[in-house]
Scaffold this motif. Structure first.
Motif, PDB file in Angstrom:
ATOM      1  N   GLY A 382       0.798  -1.220   0.000  1.00 31.88           N
ATOM      2  CA  GLY A 382       0.000   0.000   0.000  1.00 31.88           C
ATOM      3  C   GLY A 382       0.828   1.267   0.000  1.00 31.88           C
ATOM      4  N   LEU A 383       2.063   1.220  -0.512  1.00 34.45           N
ATOM      5  CA  LEU A 383       2.945   2.386  -0.527  1.00 34.45           C
ATOM      6  C   LEU A 383       2.957   3.031  -1.893  1.00 34.45           C
ATOM      7  N   ASP A 384       3.411   4.284  -1.903  1.00 32.87           N
ATOM      8  CA  ASP A 384       3.613   5.018  -3.155  1.00 32.87           C
ATOM      9  C   ASP A 384       5.017   5.599  -3.099  1.00 32.87           C
ATOM     10  N   VAL A 385       5.965   4.875  -3.683  1.00 35.91           N
ATOM     11  CA  VAL A 385       7.379   5.242  -3.599  1.00 35.91           C
ATOM     12  C   VAL A 385       7.893   5.506  -5.012  1.00 35.91           C
ATOM     13  N   PRO A 386       8.054   6.747  -5.388  1.00 35.71           N
ATOM     14  CA  PRO A 386       8.491   7.046  -6.767  1.00 35.71           C
ATOM     15  C   PRO A 386       9.970   6.807  -7.003  1.00 35.71           C
ATOM     16  N   VAL A 387      10.777   6.810  -5.954  1.00 39.82           N
ATOM     17  CA  VAL A 387      12.227   6.667  -6.103  1.00 39.82           C
ATOM     18  C   VAL A 387      12.622   5.276  -5.645  1.00 39.82           C
ATOM     19  N   GLY A 388      13.484   4.628  -6.463  1.00 45.43           N
ATOM     20  CA  GLY A 388      13.867   3.283  -6.101  1.00 45.43           C
ATOM     21  C   GLY A 388      15.139   2.840  -6.776  1.00 45.43           C
ATOM     22  N   LEU A 411      11.752  -5.195   8.684  1.00 47.07           N
ATOM     23  CA  LEU A 411      11.558  -5.307   7.235  1.00 47.07           C
ATOM     24  C   LEU A 411      11.557  -3.918   6.603  1.00 47.07           C
ATOM     25  N   ARG A 412      12.460  -3.761   5.611  1.00 44.48           N
ATOM     26  CA  ARG A 412      12.505  -2.525   4.823  1.00 44.48           C
ATOM     27  C   ARG A 412      12.434  -2.883   3.343  1.00 44.48           C
ATOM     28  N   LEU A 413      12.061  -1.878   2.566  1.00 43.97           N
ATOM     29  CA  LEU A 413      11.780  -2.113   1.149  1.00 43.97           C
ATOM     30  C   LEU A 413      12.551  -1.120   0.295  1.00 43.97           C
ATOM     31  N   LEU A 414      13.192  -1.655  -0.743  1.00 47.42           N
ATOM     32  CA  LEU A 414      13.792  -0.829  -1.791  1.00 47.42           C
ATOM     33  C   LEU A 414      12.946  -1.011  -3.039  1.00 47.42           C
ATOM     34  N   SER A 415      12.198   0.010  -3.402  1.00 43.63           N
ATOM     35  CA  SER A 415      11.275  -0.092  -4.526  1.00 43.63           C
ATOM     36  C   SER A 415      12.020  -0.134  -5.851  1.00 43.63           C
ATOM     37  N   ALA A 416      11.287  -0.417  -6.906  1.00 43.59           N
ATOM     38  CA  ALA A 416      11.896  -0.480  -8.239  1.00 43.59           C
ATOM     39  C   ALA A 416      12.160   0.898  -8.810  1.00 43.59           C
ATOM     40  N   GLY A 417      11.386   1.887  -8.362  1.00 47.08           N
ATOM     41  CA  GLY A 417      11.569   3.232  -8.899  1.00 47.08           C
ATOM     42  C   GLY A 417      10.873   3.401 -10.230  1.00 47.08           C
TER      43      GLY A 417
END
Length: 549
Positions: A382-388, A411-417
């Motif tokens: 449910g996140l909105d992460v524009p940078v990854g 737990l941490r997340l590195l998004s695809a960007g």
């Protein structure tokens, strides 16, 4: 004995997988059989019984009146063209003897002299008339035949008797002309004696013939006359449906085995292990509707059988890490790459749920969304992460400040960007190795969600960067040839799949329901699961990340 049980279970598995094909064949066969039965005109069957009699009385001391072969022969006569012609003439039927005989059945009752005559006609009255007429006309035919033979024999006897008597008269005339001392007299007397003996024998035969014609009843006797049937014999839709169902079942089972023989789908653990080159199956994940709705099931139902399956997968991965002596042993994180042969096989679901299970087990976990073409891991939380990851690779941004908290401890997340135009080149750059080194210093386990192996080359660029590779296959969707090809391509670039995960495994093959939490209600709408305070506060929709660029 054990092999027999295995074979039996294999057959049961085939029928369970292909039960729709079997049911379809049964339904079609029953429908066709019933339709054909109902389309036929109504037919009625009547039956009479006929007792056969020999042409001449036979001694009963032996207990035999007619030989079985003679009974069978006479049964054929009952259903002969001659008798059918007489029946047609008697009833005035408008059909040929051959056509009439197709609707009549003559059968011998066991070893007796009784013959049953069954007639199938369009009306009950006609059916009874035909069944009775065949018995009556057979008797008449036998009587006529016997009388004709008897008359012919009597005529022959009469002719012979007349000739003998004429010869006797001639011999008597010659004897009358001779004197007592004539030497020819003896010969003539002997001749006369022989002729009279023949006359006596023929006379006796004639007397026996006349006696037999009075006492015997050649042909037979109609033991039971046929009555008009009250119900129709045809059509019988229920019987036709049952027979059609049996035929459909046999054909359906054959079709099921034929389809199963040529089916290339991943159906069970054994076939998946074979396609993977005998690599172990590290987890069997049962089906969950939450996966189809793009949600992390281990967050929504931490005590469900699905969550237990991911905990089992986490344990197997940890044991595999310990057995292989990965960099975890020297204080650095182990990187686990999760991929699949094609899209839609559940690799993102496996990644997110495995990350949650590992974090709850006390490991510091970083989930990396390396599917730069179709990223989906961020949306699961449910996140909105524009940078990854793509921005880190393209612009050399700091890694730690772009790791985002998803509301789960450890737990941490590195998004695809942002989706780049050249994802394969970015993943193959030296910068990617540097990012993994930085992540390894700050975690115990790195889980990497990657693109499908057979669609693009992105995943192959990461093979030599990670420590373990898991291949996800979805039951009923993944193909054995595709999984085998994906594993072969990974080996071609220097990697080695550590194992596979069977997604959407059959629930009957899992036993995770044993450990359900007592707070879990039987009603899905009223289920309550224990969560930690941080997990309860995890965002469910679009929210602000805890760490910004």
């Amino acid at each position: 004995m054990e092999q027999d049980f295995v074979k039996l279970s294999d057959h049961a598995a085939v029928l369970r997988r292909r039960w729709k094909a079997v049911a379809f064949c049964i339904i079609i066969a029953v429908g066709i059989s019933v339709a054909l039965s109902l389309s036929r005109p109504s037919m009625y069957q009547a039956q009479s019984e006929l007792l056969l009699q020999p042409d001449t009385p036979a001694p009963t001391s032996t207990g035999k009146v007619m030989d079985p072969d003679e009974v069978a022969t006479q049964a054929d006569v009952v259903g002969s063209v001659e008798v059918a012609t007489r029946v047609i003439a008697k009833l005035g039927l408008n059909e040929t003897p051959t056509q009439l005989l197709k609707s009549v059945t003559v059968a011998v009752v066991d070893t007796k002299r009784v013959v049953t005559i069954s007639a199938l006609q369009k009306s009950p009255t006609l059916a009874a008339q035909v069944a009775n007429a065949f018995g009556e006309e057979y008797i008449a035919y036998r009587v006529e035949t016997a009388n004709g033979a008897r008359d012919a024999l009597r005529k022959t006897y009469d002719t012979q008797l007349a000739a003998i008597r004429k010869n006797i008269a001639g011999v008597d005339g010659k004897i009358a002309q001779l004197t007592a001392g004539d030497p020819r007299l003896t010969s003539l007397l002997n001749q006369e004696q022989a002729l009279r003996a023949n006359e006596s024998g023929i006379s006796t035969a004639l007397l026996s013939l006349d006696t037999a014609s009075v006492n015997s009843t050649p042909g037979g006797e109609l033991l039971r006359s046929a009555s008009e049937p009250q119900s129709r014999a045809q059509p019988r839709p229920i019987r036709a449906g049952i027979l059609g169902g049996v035929v459909g079942l046999i054909f359906g089972i054959g079709l099921a085995y034929l389809r199963d023989q040529f089916d290339d789908g991943v159906r069970d653990e054994a076939r998946l292990r074979e396609a993977m080159g005998d690599r172990p199956i590290l987890g069997e994940i049962p089906y969950s509707g939450d996966e189809g709705r793009g949600r992390v099931a281990t967050l929504l139902a931490p005590w469900s059988p699905l969550s237990e399956a991911f905990r089992t997968l986490n344990s197997n991965v940890r044991f595999l890490v310990a057995a292989r002596g990965t960099p975890r042993a020297i204080g650095r994180a182990t990187a686990v790459l999760v991929t699949s042969a094609g899209p839609g096989e559940g690799k993102t679901s496996v990644c997110t749920n495995l990350a949650v299970a590992a974090a709850r087990a006390g490991l510091r976990v970083i989930l990396v969304d390396a599917d730069l073409r179709h990223p989906n891991a961020v949306a699961r939380f449910g996140l909105d992460v524009p940078v990854g990851l793509s921005d880190l690779l393209a612009e050399d941004l700091p890694v730690t400040s772009n790791l985002h908290d998803v509301g789960v401890d450890n737990l941490r997340l590195l998004s695809a960007g942002r989706v780049p135009p050249n994802p394969a080149e970015l993943l193959a750059s030296p910068r990617m190795r540097g990012i993994f080194d930085q992540l390894a210093d700050d975690a115990d386990l790195i889980i990497v969600d990657s693109a499908p192996v057979l669609n693009v080359a992105d995943t192959l660029e990461l093979v030599r960067t990670v420590d373990l590779i898991l291949v996800v296959a979805k039951r009923g969707v993944s193909r054995l040839r595709s999984v085998h090809t994906a594993a072969a391509r990974i080996r071609q670039v220097g990697g080695s799949p550590a194992g596979a995960v069977l997604n959407h495994a059959e629930r009957r093959r899992t036993s995770y329901g044993y450990g359900n939490h007592p707070d879990q209600s039987a009603d899905p709408k009223s289920r309550r699961f224990r969560r930690t305070p941080r997990e309860s506060a995890a965002p469910r929709s679009k929210s602000v990340v805890t760490s910004a660029r």
